[in-house]
Design an enzyme around this catalytic site. Structure first.
Site, PDB file in Angstrom:
ATOM      1  N   ASP A   1       4.872  38.689  32.115  1.00 14.80           N
ATOM      2  CA  ASP A   1       4.213  38.840  33.528  1.00 14.80           C
ATOM      3  C   ASP A   1       3.900  40.033  33.336  1.00 14.80           C
ATOM      4  O   ASP A   1       3.618  40.754  32.361  1.00 14.80           O
ATOM      5  CB  ASP A   1       6.519  39.607  34.466  1.00 14.80           C
ATOM      6  CG  ASP A   1       6.029  39.634  35.612  1.00 14.80           C
ATOM      7  OD1 ASP A   1       4.634  39.057  36.427  1.00 14.80           O
ATOM      8  OD2 ASP A   1       7.231  39.911  35.977  1.00 14.80           O
ATOM      9  N   GLY A   2       2.685  40.266  34.910  1.00 15.61           N
ATOM     10  CA  GLY A   2       2.400  41.313  34.904  1.00 15.61           C
ATOM     11  C   GLY A   2       0.028  41.593  34.703  1.00 15.61           C
ATOM     12  O   GLY A   2      -0.047  41.954  35.056  1.00 15.61           O
ATOM     13  N   ASN A   3      -0.011  39.759  34.687  1.00 16.46           N
ATOM     14  CA  ASN A   3      -1.482  39.554  34.780  1.00 16.46           C
ATOM     15  C   ASN A   3      -2.009  39.951  35.695  1.00 16.46           C
ATOM     16  O   ASN A   3      -3.222  40.603  35.392  1.00 16.46           O
ATOM     17  CB  ASN A   3      -2.061  38.522  34.801  1.00 16.46           C
ATOM     18  CG  ASN A   3      -1.752  37.882  33.473  1.00 16.46           C
ATOM     19  OD1 ASN A   3      -0.713  37.713  32.178  1.00 16.46           O
ATOM     20  ND2 ASN A   3      -1.104  36.265  33.703  1.00 16.46           N
TER      21      ASN A   3
ATOM     22  N   ARG B   1      -1.293  42.936  38.281  1.00 18.47           N
ATOM     23  CA  ARG B   1      -1.220  44.970  38.090  1.00 18.47           C
ATOM     24  C   ARG B   1      -1.911  44.835  36.724  1.00 18.47           C
ATOM     25  O   ARG B   1      -3.639  45.881  36.875  1.00 18.47           O
ATOM     26  CB  ARG B   1       0.144  44.533  37.915  1.00 18.47           C
ATOM     27  CG  ARG B   1       0.866  44.866  38.725  1.00 18.47           C
ATOM     28  CD  ARG B   1       2.299  44.633  38.617  1.00 18.47           C
ATOM     29  NE  ARG B   1       3.378  43.858  38.169  1.00 18.47           N
ATOM     30  CZ  ARG B   1       4.255  43.451  37.667  1.00 18.47           C
ATOM     31  NH1 ARG B   1       4.552  45.241  37.441  1.00 18.47           N
ATOM     32  NH2 ARG B   1       5.116  42.623  37.081  1.00 18.47           N
TER      33      ARG B   1
ATOM     34  N   THR C   1       8.575  27.630  39.871  1.00 10.23           N
ATOM     35  CA  THR C   1       8.246  26.779  41.265  1.00 10.23           C
ATOM     36  C   THR C   1       8.090  27.747  41.841  1.00 10.23           C
ATOM     37  O   THR C   1       7.287  27.603  43.410  1.00 10.23           O
ATOM     38  CB  THR C   1       9.510  26.009  40.995  1.00 10.23           C
ATOM     39  OG1 THR C   1      10.168  26.419  41.046  1.00 10.23           O
ATOM     40  CG2 THR C   1       9.908  24.701  40.557  1.00 10.23           C
TER      41      THR C   1
ATOM     42  N   ASN D   1       5.767  30.142  42.084  1.00  8.47           N
ATOM     43  CA  ASN D   1       4.150  30.420  41.860  1.00  8.47           C
ATOM     44  C   ASN D   1       3.861  29.606  43.194  1.00  8.47           C
ATOM     45  O   ASN D   1       2.166  30.019  43.348  1.00  8.47           O
ATOM     46  CB  ASN D   1       3.599  30.314  40.161  1.00  8.47           C
ATOM     47  CG  ASN D   1       4.319  31.132  39.722  1.00  8.47           C
ATOM     48  OD1 ASN D   1       5.085  31.136  39.066  1.00  8.47           O
ATOM     49  ND2 ASN D   1       5.019  33.079  40.482  1.00  8.47           N
TER      50      ASN D   1
ATOM     51  N   ARG E   1       1.970  31.442  45.995  1.00  9.32           N
ATOM     52  CA  ARG E   1       0.693  32.574  46.185  1.00  9.32           C
ATOM     53  C   ARG E   1      -0.330  31.812  46.738  1.00  9.32           C
ATOM     54  O   ARG E   1      -0.245  30.428  47.328  1.00  9.32           O
ATOM     55  CB  ARG E   1       0.243  32.312  43.948  1.00  9.32           C
ATOM     56  CG  ARG E   1       0.919  33.030  44.035  1.00  9.32           C
ATOM     57  CD  ARG E   1       0.524  33.958  42.341  1.00  9.32           C
ATOM     58  NE  ARG E   1       2.025  33.841  41.967  1.00  9.32           N
ATOM     59  CZ  ARG E   1       2.214  35.432  40.599  1.00  9.32           C
ATOM     60  NH1 ARG E   1       0.611  35.105  40.101  1.00  9.32           N
ATOM     61  NH2 ARG E   1       3.046  35.821  40.029  1.00  9.32           N
TER      62      ARG E   1
ATOM     63  N   ARG F   1      11.021  40.038  28.629  1.00  6.80           N
ATOM     64  CA  ARG F   1      10.371  40.603  29.958  1.00  6.80           C
ATOM     65  C   ARG F   1       9.213  41.513  29.681  1.00  6.80           C
ATOM     66  O   ARG F   1       9.817  42.167  29.840  1.00  6.80           O
ATOM     67  CB  ARG F   1      11.084  40.243  31.138  1.00  6.80           C
ATOM     68  CG  ARG F   1      10.037  39.867  32.404  1.00  6.80           C
ATOM     69  CD  ARG F   1      11.060  39.867  33.719  1.00  6.80           C
ATOM     70  NE  ARG F   1       9.738  39.257  34.369  1.00  6.80           N
ATOM     71  CZ  ARG F   1      10.690  39.161  35.831  1.00  6.80           C
ATOM     72  NH1 ARG F   1      11.498  38.531  36.005  1.00  6.80           N
ATOM     73  NH2 ARG F   1       9.488  38.794  35.929  1.00  6.80           N
TER      74      ARG F   1
ATOM     75  N   ARG G   1      14.616  41.474  35.941  1.00  6.70           N
ATOM     76  CA  ARG G   1      15.418  40.129  36.084  1.00  6.70           C
ATOM     77  C   ARG G   1      14.870  38.592  35.504  1.00  6.70           C
ATOM     78  O   ARG G   1      14.036  39.166  34.199  1.00  6.70           O
ATOM     79  CB  ARG G   1      13.758  39.582  37.695  1.00  6.70           C
ATOM     80  CG  ARG G   1      15.178  40.197  38.860  1.00  6.70           C
ATOM     81  CD  ARG G   1      14.542  39.906  39.942  1.00  6.70           C
ATOM     82  NE  ARG G   1      13.298  39.984  40.492  1.00  6.70           N
ATOM     83  CZ  ARG G   1      11.913  41.232  39.993  1.00  6.70           C
ATOM     84  NH1 ARG G   1      12.138  42.173  40.396  1.00  6.70           N
ATOM     85  NH2 ARG G   1      10.525  40.899  39.779  1.00  6.70           N
TER      86      ARG G   1
HETATM   87  C1  FPP Z   1       1.963  36.205  35.537  1.00 13.15           C
HETATM   88  O1  FPP Z   1       1.506  37.125  35.410  1.00 13.15           O
HETATM   89  C2  FPP Z   1       1.013  35.203  35.565  1.00 13.15           C
HETATM   90  C3  FPP Z   1       1.602  33.905  35.706  1.00 13.15           C
HETATM   91  C4  FPP Z   1       2.469  33.690  37.081  1.00 13.15           C
HETATM   92  C5  FPP Z   1       0.444  33.139  35.771  1.00 13.15           C
HETATM   93  C6  FPP Z   1       0.243  32.187  35.303  1.00 13.15           C
HETATM   94  C7  FPP Z   1      -0.100  33.133  33.987  1.00 13.15           C
HETATM   95  C8  FPP Z   1      -1.161  32.726  32.610  1.00 13.15           C
HETATM   96  C9  FPP Z   1      -2.379  32.375  32.451  1.00 13.15           C
HETATM   97  C10 FPP Z   1      -0.884  33.199  30.920  1.00 13.15           C
HETATM   98  C11 FPP Z   1      -0.676  31.673  30.344  1.00 13.15           C
HETATM   99  C12 FPP Z   1      -1.534  30.530  29.985  1.00 13.15           C
HETATM  100  C13 FPP Z   1      -1.057  29.530  29.386  1.00 13.15           C
HETATM  101  C14 FPP Z   1      -3.187  28.631  29.799  1.00 13.15           C
HETATM  102  C15 FPP Z   1      -0.489  28.842  29.502  1.00 13.15           C
HETATM  103  P1  FPP Z   1       1.562  37.824  37.266  1.00 13.15           P
HETATM  104  O2  FPP Z   1       0.392  36.975  38.206  1.00 13.15           O
HETATM  105  O3  FPP Z   1       3.145  37.382  38.283  1.00 13.15           O
HETATM  106  O4  FPP Z   1       1.488  39.081  37.651  1.00 13.15           O
HETATM  107  P2  FPP Z   1       2.150  40.411  38.662  1.00 13.15           P
HETATM  108  O5  FPP Z   1       3.403  40.217  37.800  1.00 13.15           O
HETATM  109  O6  FPP Z   1       1.253  41.498  37.834  1.00 13.15           O
HETATM  110  O7  FPP Z   1       1.389  40.197  39.743  1.00 13.15           O
END
Ligand code: FPP
Length: 279
Positions: free
Chosen positions: A58-60, A62, A104, A106, A109, A228, A234
């Site tokens: 989680d957190g990509n 942010r 599911t 996601n 978005r 996590r 969570r």
């Molecule tokens: C979580 O951070 C990331 C996701 C739900 C999107 C997909 C995940 C990846 C691209 C990493 C793994 C890659 C592969 C190819 C399996 P977030 O988008 O929920 O970030 P946030 O919590 O900061 O909003």
């Protein structure tokens, strides 16, 4: 040992800079980090590693926003981190990794972001199917989730990676995509109800073993450790049935910023906790 490391780092960094001098404080910080990482690794290697680790990455977004990148760059960094994590897992002796890549929920978005994530998945599965490490270490790649709900090009890429690794059993990498824990349980209930209805089993035959065998993780032990990132505390619909006895570990860094020392600390914490299974 640390002095030698420091000397080597200084030397390499001086060679790498055009002017022949470098930011000494950064070199010292990197050296201290490396020494700590090595100490943690040798500590962790003295005890039993978790056989199965599950991760909520989680957190990509942010992470990306904090350093002025767009969300897709954050997801790309997240993908790269996962490739790095594979090495760390093998190094400590963990055989099974399950990562939550797309829930599911996601699907709700922004459609443009979903499209970009799907493109990244497509690319990543072809990359994984051709990855030398995957074949060298005989890593079996599997997707857990409603694969049929994914775009056809992503399904094709998944087939490619799964097909190229189907005979491997040394390590296992599960990617939970279009995955929801409740949906997984509902599907298992439907399967079992169907067997009862057709007279194949009695209601009395329904037990933990049968339910476990009806989940996506049918052939796997439950996760020992669920981790996590990003500071959220969570479980978010991940492996709801399987986590009954898993140790939970939450870390306050965004997934792309997850470091090897964070990983090793999580393992150490798992090793230190008494595992009594309610006894
Ligand atoms: C979580 O951070 C990331 C996701 C739900 C999107 C997909 C995940 C990846 C691209 C990493 C793994 C890659 C592969 C190819 C399996 P977030 O988008 O929920 O970030 P946030 O919590 O900061 O909003």
């Amino acid at each position: 040992m640390t002095a030698l490391l420091l000397y080597n780092n200084l030397y390499e960094s001086m060679m790498a800079t055009e002017k022949g001098h470098s930011d000494i404080s950064q070199v010292i910080a990197d050296t201290a980090y490396l020494a700590y990482e090595r100490r943690l690794l040798s500590e962790v290697k003295q005890a039993q590693a978790p056989k199965h680790i599950a991760i909520i990455m989680d957190g990509n977004r942010r992470f990306a926003a904090e350093i002025g990148l767009n969300p897709l760059d954050g997801h790309k960094q997240g993908r790269n981190k996962l490739e790095e994590l594979l090495n760390w897992g093998m190094e400590v002796g963990t055989r099974i990794l399950t990562v939550y890549a797309f829930s599911t929920e996601n699907w709700q978005r922004n459609p443009e972001e979903v499209k970009e994530i799907m493109r990244l998945f497509e690319d990543s599965f072809y990359r994984a199917g051709d990855d030398k490490r995957v074949h060298k270490h005989r890593i079996n790649i599997k997707v857990l989730g409603l694969v049929s709900s994914l775009p056809a090009n992503v399904q094709k890429a998944i087939e490619y990676a799964e097909g190229k690794t189907k005979d491997y059993s040394e390590y296992r990498l599960n990617l939970a995509i279009a995955y929801g824990g409740r949906e997984e349980i509902i599907q298992a209930i439907k399967d079992i109800a169907g067997q009862v209805k057709r007279g194949e089993i009695d209601i009395e035959d329904i037990d933990d073993k049968l339910v476990s065998r009806s989940l996506y993780t049918a052939d796997l032990p439950d996760p020992d450790l669920i981790l996590r990132t990003s500071g959220e505390v969570r479980v978010s619909n991940f492996l709801l049935y399987q986590l009954a006895y898993s140790e939970l570990y939450f870390v306050d860094v965004y997934w792309p910023g997850f470091r090897k020392i964070d990983f090793l600390r999580a393992i150490r914490s798992y090793q230190q906790r008494a595992r009594r299974f309610g006894k």
